[in-house]
Design a protein around this motif. Structure first.
Motif, mmCIF file in Angstrom:
data_model
loop_
_atom_site.group_PDB
_atom_site.id
_atom_site.type_symbol
_atom_site.label_atom_id
_atom_site.label_comp_id
_atom_site.label_asym_id
_atom_site.label_seq_id
_atom_site.Cartn_x
_atom_site.Cartn_y
_atom_site.Cartn_z
ATOM 1 N N MET A 143 47.112 54.981 -3.185
ATOM 2 C CA MET A 143 46.214 55.550 -2.265
ATOM 3 C C MET A 143 45.316 56.633 -2.482
ATOM 4 S SD MET A 143 47.663 57.840 1.300
ATOM 5 C CE MET A 143 48.648 56.435 1.697
ATOM 6 N N LYS A 144 44.024 56.399 -1.953
ATOM 7 C CA LYS A 144 42.875 56.975 -2.397
ATOM 8 C C LYS A 144 42.258 57.906 -1.256
ATOM 9 C CE LYS A 144 41.304 54.069 -6.332
ATOM 10 N NZ LYS A 144 40.348 52.993 -6.843
ATOM 11 N N ALA A 145 41.791 58.976 -1.494
ATOM 12 C CA ALA A 145 41.146 59.665 -0.490
ATOM 13 C C ALA A 145 39.858 60.783 -1.042
ATOM 14 C CB ALA A 145 42.111 60.790 0.131
ATOM 15 N N VAL A 146 38.726 60.661 -0.321
ATOM 16 C CA VAL A 146 37.575 61.296 -0.660
ATOM 17 C C VAL A 146 37.773 62.505 0.397
ATOM 18 C CG1 VAL A 146 35.072 61.488 -0.614
ATOM 19 C CG2 VAL A 146 36.401 59.624 -1.510
ATOM 20 N N VAL A 147 37.792 63.798 -0.037
ATOM 21 C CA VAL A 147 37.830 64.822 0.890
ATOM 22 C C VAL A 147 36.581 65.751 0.735
ATOM 23 C CG1 VAL A 147 39.138 67.084 1.356
ATOM 24 C CG2 VAL A 147 40.287 65.064 0.514
ATOM 25 N N GLN A 148 35.955 66.062 1.698
ATOM 26 C CA GLN A 148 34.599 66.724 1.823
ATOM 27 C C GLN A 148 34.766 68.008 2.866
ATOM 28 O OE1 GLN A 148 30.955 64.230 2.094
ATOM 29 N NE2 GLN A 148 32.170 62.571 2.421
ATOM 30 N N ARG A 149 34.386 68.921 2.167
ATOM 31 C CA ARG A 149 34.423 70.314 2.895
ATOM 32 C C ARG A 149 33.010 70.194 3.727
ATOM 33 N NH1 ARG A 149 33.649 75.829 -0.400
ATOM 34 N NH2 ARG A 149 31.553 75.165 -0.248
ATOM 35 N N VAL A 150 33.263 70.521 5.071
ATOM 36 C CA VAL A 150 32.349 70.183 6.161
ATOM 37 C C VAL A 150 32.131 71.752 7.062
ATOM 38 C CG1 VAL A 150 32.518 67.802 5.946
ATOM 39 C CG2 VAL A 150 33.604 69.382 7.766
ATOM 40 N N THR A 151 30.853 71.697 7.717
ATOM 41 C CA THR A 151 30.633 72.716 8.580
ATOM 42 C C THR A 151 30.759 72.006 9.900
ATOM 43 O OG1 THR A 151 28.197 72.213 8.280
ATOM 44 C CG2 THR A 151 29.251 74.022 7.174
ATOM 45 N N ARG A 152 30.398 70.674 9.938
ATOM 46 C CA ARG A 152 30.903 69.895 11.212
ATOM 47 C C ARG A 152 30.809 68.362 10.634
ATOM 48 N NH1 ARG A 152 25.652 71.917 12.841
ATOM 49 N NH2 ARG A 152 24.072 70.206 12.444
ATOM 50 N N ALA A 153 31.686 67.458 11.370
ATOM 51 C CA ALA A 153 31.661 66.099 11.220
ATOM 52 C C ALA A 153 32.205 65.430 12.752
ATOM 53 C CB ALA A 153 32.506 65.805 9.985
ATOM 54 N N SER A 154 31.744 64.142 12.671
ATOM 55 C CA SER A 154 31.771 63.359 13.898
ATOM 56 C C SER A 154 31.866 61.869 13.601
ATOM 57 C CB SER A 154 30.823 63.777 15.147
ATOM 58 O OG SER A 154 29.413 63.209 14.452
ATOM 59 N N VAL A 155 32.251 61.189 14.652
ATOM 60 C CA VAL A 155 32.439 59.780 14.611
ATOM 61 C C VAL A 155 31.860 59.102 15.613
ATOM 62 C CG1 VAL A 155 34.073 57.793 14.276
ATOM 63 C CG2 VAL A 155 34.325 59.813 13.176
ATOM 64 N N THR A 156 30.984 58.198 15.479
ATOM 65 C CA THR A 156 30.534 57.549 16.818
ATOM 66 C C THR A 156 30.687 56.119 16.850
ATOM 67 O OG1 THR A 156 28.665 59.170 16.827
ATOM 68 C CG2 THR A 156 28.327 56.933 17.990
ATOM 69 N N VAL A 157 30.985 55.304 17.795
ATOM 70 C CA VAL A 157 31.359 54.031 17.846
ATOM 71 C C VAL A 157 30.737 53.404 19.236
ATOM 72 C CG1 VAL A 157 33.159 52.111 18.143
ATOM 73 C CG2 VAL A 157 33.684 54.239 16.900
ATOM 74 N N GLY A 158 29.843 52.556 18.823
ATOM 75 C CA GLY A 158 29.180 51.985 19.818
ATOM 76 C C GLY A 158 28.039 52.720 20.723
ATOM 77 N N GLY A 159 27.805 53.634 19.923
ATOM 78 C CA GLY A 159 26.822 54.938 20.341
ATOM 79 C C GLY A 159 27.419 55.759 21.231
ATOM 80 N N GLU A 160 28.791 55.838 21.335
ATOM 81 C CA GLU A 160 29.464 57.007 21.799
ATOM 82 C C GLU A 160 30.276 57.778 20.919
ATOM 83 O OE1 GLU A 160 33.134 57.521 25.246
ATOM 84 O OE2 GLU A 160 32.263 55.501 24.713
ATOM 85 N N GLN A 161 30.200 58.994 20.838
ATOM 86 C CA GLN A 161 30.849 60.044 20.098
ATOM 87 C C GLN A 161 32.206 60.139 20.524
ATOM 88 O OE1 GLN A 161 29.318 63.926 18.376
ATOM 89 N NE2 GLN A 161 31.031 64.727 19.406
#
Length: 209
Positions: A1-19
């Motif tokens: 198993m692999k993971a890339v961990v990023q420290r963020v101030t904010r993050a989001s996921v959008t699918v089909g134009g909808e968050q």
């Protein structure tokens, strides 16, 4: 198993134009599941992600606090492309767990993550969907994690230290045995030579094995 961990101030996921998901300060985790992954690898990765110290403490000291320590948010996104193997310039994903199996495995990962932390602070994307992942990396800070391969315990530093100590004890035991028997064998010869020559400190007897 692999993971890339990023420290963020904010993050989001959008699918089909909808968050569909969003977090503020915290970490964004891109997770790649392999064919060989089991519950053991899953639990290892959950521990590593939640305890990874990528944040400052109250005094400003770097690399001192984890996402759990700071009570920040976690956004997880399944990303099979992390299991890529290049064939020339073409990516090959035969090492990635098949989608049907990987989906239930990923859900188990999220469940374990939420169980070990606070469920309301763990968000995710949409498995198998075409997503736009918006990440505002803080630093930037990006850490790659990988669960130990099967049989990798032998390469663990602590395990190696134990093996080395055991080997040293064996070598000492072997070295001690012959030296004692050598003394026993040499003792009579020394007495015999002294008796026959009449010289108590015969130098030649000291060089006898």
């Amino acid at each position: 198993m692999k993971a890339v961990v990023q420290r963020v101030t904010r993050a989001s996921v959008t699918v089909g134009g909808e968050q569909i998901s969003a977090i503020g300060r915290g970490i964004c985790v891109l997770l790649g599941i392999s064919l060989e992954d089991t519950q053991k690898e899953l639990e290892h990765m959950v521990r590593k992600i939640l305890n990874l110290r990528v944040f400052e403490d109250e005094s400003g000291k770097h690399w001192s606090k984890s996402v759990m320590d700071k009570q920040y948010e976690v956004l997880c996104v399944s990303q099979f492309t992390l299991q890529c193997v290049l064939k020339g310039n073409k990516p090959d994903f035969h090492l990635a767990m098949p989608a049907e199996q990987a989906e239930s495995f990923y859900k188990g990962f999220l469940e374990q993550l939420r169980k070990a932390y606070r469920p309301e602070l763990v968000k995710d994307g949409k498995f198998g969907a075409y997503m736009q992942v918006h990440i505002q990396n803080d630093g930037p800070v990006t850490i790659e994690l990988e669960s130990p391969a099967p049989g990798a315990a032998a390469s663990d530093p602590k395990q190696l230290s134990k093996l080395e100590k055991q080997q040293q004890r064996k070598e000492k035991t072997r070295a001690k045995g012959p030296s004692e028997s050598s003394k026993e064998r040499s003792a009579p010869r020394k007495e015999d030579r002294s008796a026959s020559s009449g010289a108590e400190g015969d130098v030649s007897s000291e060089r006898e094995p």
